[in-house]
Design a protein around this motif. Structure first.
Motif, mmCIF file in Angstrom:
data_model
loop_
_atom_site.group_PDB
_atom_site.id
_atom_site.type_symbol
_atom_site.label_atom_id
_atom_site.label_comp_id
_atom_site.label_asym_id
_atom_site.label_seq_id
_atom_site.Cartn_x
_atom_site.Cartn_y
_atom_site.Cartn_z
ATOM 1 N N TRP A 35 0.845 -1.191 0.000
ATOM 2 C CA TRP A 35 0.000 0.000 0.000
ATOM 3 C C TRP A 35 0.878 1.238 0.000
ATOM 4 N N TYR A 36 0.563 2.133 -0.921
ATOM 5 C CA TYR A 36 1.322 3.365 -1.093
ATOM 6 C C TYR A 36 0.398 4.566 -0.941
ATOM 7 N N ARG A 37 1.043 5.654 -0.646
ATOM 8 C CA ARG A 37 0.346 6.938 -0.622
ATOM 9 C C ARG A 37 1.120 7.881 -1.537
ATOM 10 N N PHE A 67 -4.201 3.142 10.005
ATOM 11 C CA PHE A 67 -4.283 2.521 8.682
ATOM 12 C C PHE A 67 -4.273 0.996 8.872
ATOM 13 N N ASP A 88 -5.471 13.251 5.924
ATOM 14 C CA ASP A 88 -5.396 11.920 5.330
ATOM 15 C C ASP A 88 -5.803 11.927 3.858
ATOM 16 N N SER A 90 -5.603 12.033 0.172
ATOM 17 C CA SER A 90 -4.450 11.662 -0.645
ATOM 18 C C SER A 90 -4.892 10.680 -1.716
ATOM 19 N N TYR A 92 -4.297 6.938 -2.795
ATOM 20 C CA TYR A 92 -3.803 5.686 -2.246
ATOM 21 C C TYR A 92 -3.739 4.639 -3.355
ATOM 22 N N CYS A 94 -2.477 0.632 -4.409
ATOM 23 C CA CYS A 94 -2.003 -0.679 -3.977
ATOM 24 C C CYS A 94 -1.255 -1.344 -5.120
#
Lengths: 115, 114
Positions: A35-37, A67, A88, A90, A92, A94
């Motif tokens: 998981w990335y932001r 998270f 929060d 953003s 997101y 995956c």
């Protein structure tokens, strides 16, 4: 092949609510999901790594209680942003990696906006 | 620790001209290198990778990359750029641990003008 989906593609929620994002590998078994932001015009920031059936490993500075990541099957991982706040907000993203490959395949991303 | 650097924030090129996006890496051991492209509000699309073998790697959409061990570089190239190649490009190196985490470069915005 190697298709990863994310749902929802975008979500708007009120501050204090929780939001769940799903990541699915559609045509392969994903032993590991990431998981990335991502902030606008910036690179990806890895939040956590999850292996099927195991607890996720979080990167330094990422709150695991905020998270929540679940990787219950070889094709599904979920990210739940609990008690979301405007900071929060953003994009997101995956990604999923199969059993015998080094390549990560990415989902299309989820745009979260917290009001 | 593994790392990659993309020295250019933006690359501008005219349609039909060659396109090069630079990437240098720092690894301990053999490098596993990747290129991805991202269009606005989308996830990353895999272009190509180098694990071992020929130094010239051919990938999707006419892109190729040359692995140069002495210069620790893995530059992405396309002989003739298209306007539709305008996007954000990321170079990545795989960590040597069993998780397979990636370290991404900062990204390079490619702008192809007609």
């Amino acid at each position: 092949g190697a298709v990863v989906s994310q749902h929802p593609s975008w979500v708007i929620c009120k501050s204090g609510t929780s939001v769940k994002i799903e990541c699915r590998s559609l045509d392969f078994q994903a032993t590991t999901m990431f998981w990335y932001r991502q902030f606008p015009k910036q690179s990806l920031m890895l939040m956590a790594t999850s292996n099927e059936g195991s607890k996720a490993t979080y990167e330094q500075g990422v709150e695991k209680d905020k998270f929540l990541i679940n990787h219950a099957s070889l094709t599904l991982s979920t990210l739940t942003v609990t008690s979301a706040h405007p900071e929060d907000s953003s994009f997101y993203i995956c990604s999923a990696r199969g059993i015998s490959t080094d390549t990560q395949y990415f989902g299309p991303g989820t745009r979260l906006t917290v009001l | 620790a593994q790392s990659v650097a993309q020295p250019e924030d933006q690359v501008n090129v005219a349609e039909g001209n060659p396109l090069t996006v630079k990437c240098t890496y720092s690894v301990s051991g053999n490098p596993y290198l990747f290129w991805y492209v991202q269009y606005p509000n989308r996830g990353l699309q895999f272009l190509l990778k180098y694990i071992t073998g020929d130094n010239l790697v051919k990938g999707s959409y006419g892109f190729e990359a040359e692995f140069n061990k002495s210069q620790t570089s893995f530059h992405l190239k396309k002989p003739s750029a298209l306007v539709s190649d305008s996007a954000l490009y990321f170079c990545a190196v795989r960590d040597q641990d069993s998780w397979g985490k990636f370290q991404f470069g900062a990204g390079t915005q490619v702008v192809v003008t007609p």
